[in-house]
Enzyme design. Structure first.
Site, short mmCIF file in Angstrom:
data_model
loop_
_atom_site.label_atom_id
_atom_site.label_comp_id
_atom_site.label_asym_id
_atom_site.label_seq_id
_atom_site.Cartn_x
_atom_site.Cartn_y
_atom_site.Cartn_z
N TYR A 249 -8.32 16.96 2.76
CA TYR A 249 -8.78 16.71 1.40
C TYR A 249 -10.00 17.56 1.07
CZ TYR A 249 -5.95 12.41 1.21
OH TYR A 249 -4.92 11.51 1.20
N GLN B 149 -3.12 18.21 7.22
CA GLN B 149 -3.53 18.05 5.82
C GLN B 149 -5.02 17.75 5.73
OE1 GLN B 149 -4.42 14.76 4.65
NE2 GLN B 149 -4.94 15.43 2.58
N THR C 4 -4.85 19.20 0.08
CA THR C 4 -4.57 18.32 -1.05
C THR C 4 -5.63 18.49 -2.13
OG1 THR C 4 -3.47 16.71 0.38
CG2 THR C 4 -4.22 15.93 -1.77
N TYR D 171 0.83 -1.20 0.00
CA TYR D 171 0.00 0.00 0.00
C TYR D 171 0.87 1.26 0.00
CZ TYR D 171 -3.42 3.50 1.36
OH TYR D 171 -4.21 4.63 1.41
N HIS E 124 1.41 13.16 -6.17
CA HIS E 124 0.91 12.25 -5.13
C HIS E 124 1.76 10.98 -5.06
CE1 HIS E 124 -2.77 12.38 -2.53
NE2 HIS E 124 -2.36 11.15 -2.25
#
Length: 383
Positions: free
Chosen positions: A129, A127, A155, A24, A275
C-alpha cells in the site's frame, strides 16, 4: 455438502467462519451497490455461442512478464488471509504454486514474507500500500526481493479506508467488537480450535517484523488508518519505481486517463479494479470500466482485472472485455475457509473446467482467440 462452484464454497465458508470474518470478506463499502454490480454487470455479458468451430485441446496457459502460467488467473492480495484458515497465506500459496499460477501476498498478511518464502520458495507476488511510513515500505520491498519476489502489486486505490457498514454490525469494528468476536468464536468451535488457537500468532506478520512488536487484530484498523496517505501523488511514487528492480503493477485503476498516466509513470501492468466494491460505493463496476481502459492502453502494458469474478465463465468475459488475465480474491478465500489448501486447488480446477467449456462453445482454442467477438452486444458497456 456438495461443492460444485464458488457459490457453494461461499455457503460453506459462511457456516464455518465466525460472522465477523465472513462478513469482512463478503461485504463491501456503504450500501454495497458496486459490490453487487461487479457481479451482475459481468454476468450480464452474453457469451456468443458458435458451432462446428473445430476446437480441440483448449490451451489455458499464458505468459505474463517472464512467467508462464497454466491459467490466466492470479490469486489476489487479501489482508488477514491467515484468519480464514490455519496459516492461510501459506496454504493458498501452496495451492497456487501447485496449479501453476502466482499467489500475491498482502502487506497486511498474517504470515510474513519469510514464512511464505520458506514454504513455497520464490515466484509469488507481493502487494504494498501507499503508506506514510516509508521505512516500512522500503523494508518490505527489501524483504520481498530477498525472498525471490520479482513482481510488485502496488495498490493505489486506498489512500483512505472505505466505510463498511457490515463491519460495524458483524463485530469487526463498532461497539464491544472484541467481546462480540470472542462470543462468535466460542460458537464456532472448529474455527476456534483450528485457526483461533492452532493458527497463532495472529498478528500482522510483515508489520510486526518491521516494528519488532506485535500488531494484533484489534490494532489492525487503527494502524492502517493512521498510515494511509491521501496526500500522495504520482511524483511520490517515483522513488518506488526507481527502488524496485522487478515488475511493478498498479492496482486500482478505473479511468482511462489514470491508465495512460500509469503508462507514462513506467508501470509494467495495471489491475482494473474497484477493490471488490470495498472502497467507494457507486463507482463503475470493473466490467463497465474495462473496455475503455483496454482501448486506451492495451498495447502499452499488461492488463489484469478483478472484482466480481466468480467462475471460469467470468474469466472468459473479462478477457473478452480486454484483460490479459484476472485476479480472484473473495472466491479463493471462501474455498480456503471451507477446505484449506485442497479447497483452493479444487476451486482452481472448477475455474479451469468452466473456462474450457466456455472457450470450446465460443470457438476459442487459445486465450488470444477470446476477443470482443466472443461476446454479444459488447457496445453496451462502452463509454
Amino acid at each position: 455438502m456438495i461443492i460444485a462452484s464458488t457459490f457453494d464454497y461461499r455457503k460453506a465458508a459462511k457456516r464455518r467462519l465466525p460472522p465477523f470474518l465472513f462478513h469482512y470478506i463478503d461485504g463491501g463499502a456503504y450500501a454495497e451497490e458496486t459490490l453487487r454490480r461487479n457481479c451482475s454487470d459481468l454476468q450480464a455479458l452474453a457469451l456468443r455461442q458458435r458451432i462446428l468451430r473445430q476446437v480441440g485441446g483448449v490451451d489455458l496457459s499464458i505468459k505474463l512478464f517472464e512467467q508462464r502460467l497454466d491459467l490466466p488467473i492470479v490469486l489476489a492480495p487479501v489482508g488477514l488471509t491467515g484468519m480464514y484458515a490455519r496459516r492461510g497465506e501459506v496454504q493458498a500459496a501452496h495451492a497456487a504454486t501447485a496449479k501453476g499460477i502466482p499467489f500475491t501476498l498482502s502487506s497486511v498478511s498474517v504470515c510474513p514474507i519469510a514464512e511464505v518464502q520458506e514454504a513455497v520458495g520464490g515466484g509469488f507476488w507481493f502487494q504494498l500500500y501507499v503508506l506514510k511510513d516509508r521505512g516500512f515500505m522500503r523494508d518490505a520491498l527489501e524483504r520481498a526481493w530477498a525472498s525471490g519476489v520479482r513482481t510488485l502489486v502496488f495498490t493505489v486505490d486506498m489512500p483512505i479506508p472505505g466505510a463498511r457498514y457490515r463491519d460495524a454490525h458483524s463485530g469487526m469494528s463498532g461497539p464491544y467488537a472484541g467481546l462480540r468476536r470472542f462470543l462468535q468464536a466460542f460458537t464456532h468451535p472448529h474455527w476456534a480450535w483450528n485457526v483461533g488457537i492452532m493458527g497463532r500468532p495472529h498478528d500482522l506478520g510483515n508489520v510486526s517484523t518491521y516494528l519488532e512488536k506485535k500488531i494484533a487484530l484489534d490494532d489492525y484498523v487503527g494502524w492502517l488508518g493512521a498510515n494511509f496517505d491521501p496526500s500522495i501523488g504520482w511524483h511520490d511514487l517515483q522513488w518506488i519505481r526507481d527502488f524496485w528492480k522487478g515488475k511493478m503493477i498498479l492496482k486500482g485503476i478505473l479511468d482511462p486517463e489514470d491508465a495512460r498516466e500509469a503508462v507514462q509513470f513506467g508501470a509494467d501492468g495495471i489491475v482494473v479494479s474497484n477493490h471488490g466494491g470495498r472502497q467507494l460505493d457507486g463507482v463503475l463496476s470493473t466490467a463497465r470500466a474495462l473496455p475503455a481502459i483496454a482501448e486506451a492502453v492495451k498495447n502499452d502494458l499488461v492488463i489484469l482485472a478483478d472484482s466480481g469474478v466468480r467462475s471460469g465463465l467470468d474469466v472468459v468475459r473479462m478477457i473478452a472485455q480486454g484483460a490479459d488475465a484476472v485476479m480472484i480474491g473473495r472466491a479463493f478465500v471462501y474455498a480456503l475457509a471451507a477446505a484449506g489448501e485442497k479447497g483452493v486447488a479444487h476451486l482452481l480446477d472448477l475455474f479451469a473446467n468452466e473456462m474450457r467449456v466456455a472457450m470450446t462453445l465460443t470457438g476459442a482454442q487459445t486465450l488470444k482467440e477470446i476477443t470482443c467477438e466472443s461476446l454479444v452486444n459488447t457496445d453496451a458497456f462502452k463509454q
